[in-house]
Design a protein around this motif. Structure first.
Motif: not given
Length: 268
Positions: A105-127
């Motif tokens: 089943q697909p997710e019924i409630v859409p999950l909130p999007a991440l801000s560009s700042e949050e995306e950048d931080r996750l990428r930086a930590l993944a690196q």
């Protein structure tokens, strides 16, 4: 002076301040499982979720599950090496791994999007992770962080995970650990020289910060009556800010002190 802080440590602190660190660790723990388990076993198992430091792994049958129980300590050792403080226990349950299958089943409630700042931080930590795993870790962490943001519960004051209790149950147990209590006492004297890793260090810092804050509240009225105690108050405030910021020179962070202390302390 405390030991130099690694880039990954600084990024981790920034993520914690934004409620993202625990989400990253959860995603990274799931993405790392194939490497932790090895090629053969990873085909027969699937890491499902990480809750309160417990990683739940689904296995194809009871025979594989029985075999994995004998390898539990080795798996935990590998997690300690690659992702300190994230996984404290493993639990196996029998069920068909869903690799390669579509979600029923697909997710019924859409999950909130991440801000560009949050995306950048996750990428930086993944690196900071092994190159071959960076993409998988980033995707898993991103999904976990989005679910974390959708939670109605506030983040735990220690680890940052959403929790109806604060601190969360896992952190409440850690805060009673004699080793963490000992580390907290040492951090009140030397805030920049942490000896633990991961969530254990976060717990020790929380206890130390609580203790230093209590010392500041106790000293403040005494200094008003006895101004000669001002250097003691300044030293305590300096250690409190060093613990909060991870910086030796905390002159620029005086605004983080309570207003009553800011008006009394012209320098720290």
């Amino acid at each position: 002076m405390g030991k130099p802080r690694r880039i990954s440590d600084l990024l981790g602190q920034a993520l914690k301040q934004h409620g993202l660190e625990s989400g990253f660790k959860r995603g990274a723990a799931l993405a790392l499982w194939p490497e932790i388990a090895g090629e053969s076993l990873s085909q027969l198992t699937e890491a499902e979720r990480l809750e309160d430091g417990v990683l739940y792994v689904r296995v194809c049958d009871s025979v594989v599950g029985h075999q994995l129980t004998y390898m539990r300590e080795e798996f935990l050792r590998r997690y300690r090496e690659k992702l300190p403080g994230a996984v404290h226990e493993l639990r196996f349950s029998v069920g068909r791994p869903s690799k390669g299958q579509k979600k029923a089943q697909p997710e019924i409630v859409p999950l909130p999007a991440l801000s560009s700042e949050e995306e950048d931080r996750l990428r930086a930590l993944a690196q900071q992770m092994p190159e071959a795993l960076q993409g998988a870790i980033y995707k898993a962490a991103r999904a976990v962080v989005r679910r974390q943001k959708a939670s109605p519960h506030p983040p735990c004051v220690v680890c940052g995970s959403p929790s109806p209790e604060n601190p969360c149950k896992s952190c409440q147990r850690m805060l009673k650990d004699p080793l963490i209590e000992k580390e907290a006492r040492r951090l009140t004297r030397r805030p920049l020289s942490g000896r633990l890793d991961g969530e254990m260090l976060l717990a020790a810092r929380y206890l130390a910060g609580r203790d230093l804050e209590a010392q500041l509240r106790e000293l403040l009225p005494q200094v008003v009556r006895e101004p000669q105690l001002l250097p003691m108050l300044q030293d305590t405030a300096r250690r409190f800010l060093q613990l909060q910021t991870g910086q030796k020179d905390v002159t620029a962070y005086r605004h983080l002190l309570p207003e009553t202390l800011q008006s009394l302390l012209k320098e720290v």
